[in-house]
Design a protein around this motif. Sequence first.
Motif, PDB file in Angstrom:
ATOM      1  N   PRO A 147     -31.262  20.508 -13.405  1.00 46.13           N
ATOM      2  CA  PRO A 147     -30.942  20.569 -15.074  1.00 46.13           C
ATOM      3  C   PRO A 147     -29.519  20.332 -15.231  1.00 46.13           C
ATOM      4  O   PRO A 147     -28.614  21.158 -14.590  1.00 46.13           O
ATOM      5  CB  PRO A 147     -31.805  21.781 -15.804  1.00 46.13           C
ATOM      6  N   SER A 148     -29.056  19.928 -16.236  1.00 45.61           N
ATOM      7  CA  SER A 148     -27.643  19.795 -16.665  1.00 45.61           C
ATOM      8  C   SER A 148     -26.925  21.319 -16.932  1.00 45.61           C
ATOM      9  O   SER A 148     -27.836  22.058 -17.543  1.00 45.61           O
ATOM     10  CB  SER A 148     -27.563  18.895 -17.883  1.00 45.61           C
ATOM     11  N   GLY A 149     -25.995  21.575 -16.386  1.00 47.60           N
ATOM     12  CA  GLY A 149     -25.359  22.871 -16.366  1.00 47.60           C
ATOM     13  C   GLY A 149     -25.946  23.828 -15.537  1.00 47.60           C
ATOM     14  O   GLY A 149     -25.396  24.919 -15.284  1.00 47.60           O
ATOM     15  N   SER A 150     -27.068  23.568 -14.738  1.00 50.15           N
ATOM     16  CA  SER A 150     -27.337  24.681 -13.694  1.00 50.15           C
ATOM     17  C   SER A 150     -26.453  24.579 -12.466  1.00 50.15           C
ATOM     18  O   SER A 150     -26.146  23.544 -11.903  1.00 50.15           O
ATOM     19  CB  SER A 150     -28.932  24.307 -13.624  1.00 50.15           C
ATOM     20  N   SER A 151     -26.837  25.639 -11.609  1.00 49.93           N
ATOM     21  CA  SER A 151     -26.287  25.543 -10.493  1.00 49.93           C
ATOM     22  C   SER A 151     -27.128  26.410  -9.362  1.00 49.93           C
ATOM     23  O   SER A 151     -27.834  27.367  -9.813  1.00 49.93           O
ATOM     24  CB  SER A 151     -24.820  26.590 -10.714  1.00 49.93           C
ATOM     25  N   ASP A 152     -26.855  26.068  -8.069  1.00 48.88           N
ATOM     26  CA  ASP A 152     -27.792  26.668  -7.067  1.00 48.88           C
ATOM     27  C   ASP A 152     -26.838  27.878  -6.397  1.00 48.88           C
ATOM     28  O   ASP A 152     -25.797  28.069  -7.170  1.00 48.88           O
ATOM     29  CB  ASP A 152     -28.239  25.924  -5.822  1.00 48.88           C
ATOM     30  N   ASN A 153     -27.464  28.682  -5.673  1.00 48.76           N
ATOM     31  CA  ASN A 153     -26.731  29.851  -4.926  1.00 48.76           C
ATOM     32  C   ASN A 153     -26.032  29.206  -3.531  1.00 48.76           C
ATOM     33  O   ASN A 153     -26.551  28.245  -3.219  1.00 48.76           O
ATOM     34  CB  ASN A 153     -27.454  30.909  -4.956  1.00 48.76           C
ATOM     35  N   VAL A 154     -25.039  29.896  -3.159  1.00 46.23           N
ATOM     36  CA  VAL A 154     -24.398  29.534  -1.865  1.00 46.23           C
ATOM     37  C   VAL A 154     -25.395  29.245  -0.582  1.00 46.23           C
ATOM     38  O   VAL A 154     -26.439  30.211  -0.552  1.00 46.23           O
ATOM     39  CB  VAL A 154     -23.307  30.466  -1.408  1.00 46.23           C
ATOM     40  N   HIS A 155     -25.522  28.237   0.001  1.00 41.54           N
ATOM     41  CA  HIS A 155     -26.606  28.076   0.952  1.00 41.54           C
ATOM     42  C   HIS A 155     -26.217  27.336   1.969  1.00 41.54           C
ATOM     43  O   HIS A 155     -24.991  26.503   1.867  1.00 41.54           O
ATOM     44  CB  HIS A 155     -27.863  27.221   0.313  1.00 41.54           C
ATOM     45  N   GLU A 156     -27.001  26.984   3.011  1.00 43.43           N
ATOM     46  CA  GLU A 156     -26.579  26.051   4.285  1.00 43.43           C
ATOM     47  C   GLU A 156     -27.546  25.074   4.424  1.00 43.43           C
ATOM     48  O   GLU A 156     -28.972  25.003   4.014  1.00 43.43           O
ATOM     49  CB  GLU A 156     -26.812  27.070   5.493  1.00 43.43           C
ATOM     50  N   HIS A 157     -26.990  23.841   4.978  1.00 44.02           N
ATOM     51  CA  HIS A 157     -27.854  22.558   5.282  1.00 44.02           C
ATOM     52  C   HIS A 157     -27.588  22.600   6.667  1.00 44.02           C
ATOM     53  O   HIS A 157     -26.321  22.444   6.999  1.00 44.02           O
ATOM     54  CB  HIS A 157     -27.610  21.265   4.559  1.00 44.02           C
ATOM     55  N   GLY A 158     -28.531  22.159   7.598  1.00 37.51           N
ATOM     56  CA  GLY A 158     -28.299  21.533   9.012  1.00 37.51           C
ATOM     57  C   GLY A 158     -28.302  19.987   8.904  1.00 37.51           C
ATOM     58  O   GLY A 158     -27.789  19.575   7.575  1.00 37.51           O
ATOM     59  N   MET A 159     -28.139  19.284   9.747  1.00 38.55           N
ATOM     60  CA  MET A 159     -28.138  17.884   9.700  1.00 38.55           C
ATOM     61  C   MET A 159     -29.100  17.097   8.832  1.00 38.55           C
ATOM     62  O   MET A 159     -30.364  17.736   8.771  1.00 38.55           O
ATOM     63  CB  MET A 159     -28.288  17.278  10.890  1.00 38.55           C
ATOM     64  N   ASN A 160     -28.918  16.454   7.851  1.00 41.09           N
ATOM     65  CA  ASN A 160     -29.772  15.787   6.844  1.00 41.09           C
ATOM     66  C   ASN A 160     -29.451  14.726   6.192  1.00 41.09           C
ATOM     67  O   ASN A 160     -28.197  14.113   6.402  1.00 41.09           O
ATOM     68  CB  ASN A 160     -29.814  17.087   5.673  1.00 41.09           C
ATOM     69  N   THR A 161     -30.324  14.132   5.438  1.00 41.20           N
ATOM     70  CA  THR A 161     -30.237  12.654   4.978  1.00 41.20           C
ATOM     71  C   THR A 161     -30.898  12.829   3.583  1.00 41.20           C
ATOM     72  O   THR A 161     -31.855  13.532   3.375  1.00 41.20           O
ATOM     73  CB  THR A 161     -30.910  11.580   5.656  1.00 41.20           C
ATOM     74  N   ALA A 162     -30.250  12.425   2.531  1.00 40.96           N
ATOM     75  CA  ALA A 162     -30.557  12.550   0.909  1.00 40.96           C
ATOM     76  C   ALA A 162     -30.396  11.173   0.446  1.00 40.96           C
ATOM     77  O   ALA A 162     -29.514  10.259   0.715  1.00 40.96           O
ATOM     78  CB  ALA A 162     -29.624  13.415   0.483  1.00 40.96           C
ATOM     79  N   TYR A 163     -31.471  10.963  -0.420  1.00 40.45           N
ATOM     80  CA  TYR A 163     -31.412   9.931  -1.360  1.00 40.45           C
ATOM     81  C   TYR A 163     -31.361  10.438  -3.021  1.00 40.45           C
ATOM     82  O   TYR A 163     -32.296  11.209  -3.119  1.00 40.45           O
ATOM     83  CB  TYR A 163     -32.704   9.125  -1.138  1.00 40.45           C
ATOM     84  N   VAL A 164     -30.350   9.993  -3.523  1.00 39.80           N
ATOM     85  CA  VAL A 164     -30.180  10.478  -4.992  1.00 39.80           C
ATOM     86  C   VAL A 164     -30.979   9.672  -6.079  1.00 39.80           C
ATOM     87  O   VAL A 164     -30.881   8.475  -6.133  1.00 39.80           O
ATOM     88  CB  VAL A 164     -28.607  10.474  -5.542  1.00 39.80           C
ATOM     89  N   ILE A 165     -32.290  10.412  -6.383  1.00 36.55           N
ATOM     90  CA  ILE A 165     -33.113   9.562  -7.270  1.00 36.55           C
ATOM     91  C   ILE A 165     -32.312   9.539  -8.441  1.00 36.55           C
ATOM     92  O   ILE A 165     -32.665   8.126  -9.156  1.00 36.55           O
ATOM     93  CB  ILE A 165     -34.530  10.448  -7.368  1.00 36.55           C
ATOM     94  N   THR A 166     -31.808  10.530  -9.159  1.00 38.53           N
ATOM     95  CA  THR A 166     -31.122  10.293 -10.591  1.00 38.53           C
ATOM     96  C   THR A 166     -29.858  11.118 -10.229  1.00 38.53           C
ATOM     97  O   THR A 166     -29.963  12.358 -10.148  1.00 38.53           O
ATOM     98  CB  THR A 166     -31.723  10.684 -11.792  1.00 38.53           C
ATOM     99  N   GLY A 167     -28.745  10.622 -10.384  1.00 29.03           N
ATOM    100  CA  GLY A 167     -27.314  11.183 -10.209  1.00 29.03           C
ATOM    101  C   GLY A 167     -26.580  11.684 -11.373  1.00 29.03           C
ATOM    102  O   GLY A 167     -27.244  11.930 -12.235  1.00 29.03           O
ATOM    103  N   GLY A 168     -25.229  12.067 -10.997  1.00 24.66           N
ATOM    104  CA  GLY A 168     -24.662  12.691 -12.140  1.00 24.66           C
ATOM    105  C   GLY A 168     -23.513  13.306 -11.738  1.00 24.66           C
ATOM    106  O   GLY A 168     -23.143  12.782 -10.498  1.00 24.66           O
ATOM    107  N   LYS A 169     -22.731  14.206 -12.372  1.00 25.27           N
ATOM    108  CA  LYS A 169     -21.252  14.692 -12.051  1.00 25.27           C
ATOM    109  C   LYS A 169     -21.717  16.074 -11.421  1.00 25.27           C
ATOM    110  O   LYS A 169     -22.383  17.171 -12.050  1.00 25.27           O
ATOM    111  CB  LYS A 169     -20.543  14.840 -13.293  1.00 25.27           C
ATOM    112  N   VAL A 170     -20.867  16.718 -10.415  1.00 29.66           N
ATOM    113  CA  VAL A 170     -21.310  17.941  -9.674  1.00 29.66           C
ATOM    114  C   VAL A 170     -20.151  18.348  -9.392  1.00 29.66           C
ATOM    115  O   VAL A 170     -18.890  17.674  -9.079  1.00 29.66           O
ATOM    116  CB  VAL A 170     -22.398  17.674  -8.382  1.00 29.66           C
ATOM    117  N   GLU A 171     -19.943  19.659  -9.245  1.00 31.54           N
ATOM    118  CA  GLU A 171     -19.028  20.495  -8.546  1.00 31.54           C
ATOM    119  C   GLU A 171     -19.379  21.161  -7.765  1.00 31.54           C
ATOM    120  O   GLU A 171     -20.571  21.995  -7.484  1.00 31.54           O
ATOM    121  CB  GLU A 171     -18.675  21.597  -9.916  1.00 31.54           C
ATOM    122  N   ILE A 172     -18.798  20.714  -6.410  1.00 30.01           N
ATOM    123  CA  ILE A 172     -19.005  21.556  -5.272  1.00 30.01           C
ATOM    124  C   ILE A 172     -18.046  22.548  -4.610  1.00 30.01           C
ATOM    125  O   ILE A 172     -16.902  22.084  -4.431  1.00 30.01           O
ATOM    126  CB  ILE A 172     -18.986  20.335  -4.173  1.00 30.01           C
TER     127      ILE A 172
END
Length: 230
Positions: free
Chosen positions: A161-186
């Motif tokens: 949701p707008s304004g929300s953040s996850d916690n620090v996490h790890e991903h292995g090898m992955n593929t992603a499809y963005v269903i609905t996009g937006g602006k993110v801070e990584i």
Amino acid sequence: MLKYFSPVLVLIFISCSGSKPGMLFPEQVSPEIYEVLLENDAVKVMKVSFAPGQEDNMHDHYPFTGYILDGGKAQVTMPDGKVNEREFPSGFIAHNGNGVRHKVKNIDSNDINVILIEHKKLGSIPTFNNDVKLSAHAVSPDIYEIVHEDELIKVYTAIFPSGSSDNVHEHGMNTAYVITGGKVEITGADGSVNERNIPDGAVLHSDKMVRHQVKNIGTTDIKVLLAEYK
């Protein structure tokens, strides 16, 4: 509400394993329906678009994860001539770990659009020894929801949701499809911060282990489908 792989679909997606000599690639036999968005040694991501009444030719799929953008009623014909009809609702998510040969016809009055993530090397992907305690769904279950998991792959959705953040996490090898996009801070593991505008329909692939944190700094919700290899 998300709709997942059902026993009925097992009848439709009768499997024929992996890549074989003489595979009929859908983008080659029906290029007017299958558009390759990304392809490398590990994955092939396609957008599949059927107009009302349109059908493709007999073809093969690698093991795949499918997301129904715009659903409808389809007729599926198997190599032995068996025909099944099935209505696929928008938002339906399916995973087939074996692959399939079939042909499909849109028997509805509206367009059917599907995203397919084909897994060309499922079972032979290098492992990264990820810290399971830092898996995305473990640290942020309010954002990441697993829709399929087996010994080879984990498929999940991420809804920010707008304004929300996850916690620090790890991903292995992955593929992603963005269903609905937006602006993110990584925020990276080294503390570096980057902002990105990610458009609807973007396809992302990473062949490295990544540790980071993501925040939606835009004004709209972001939704992503991810297939992460174990």
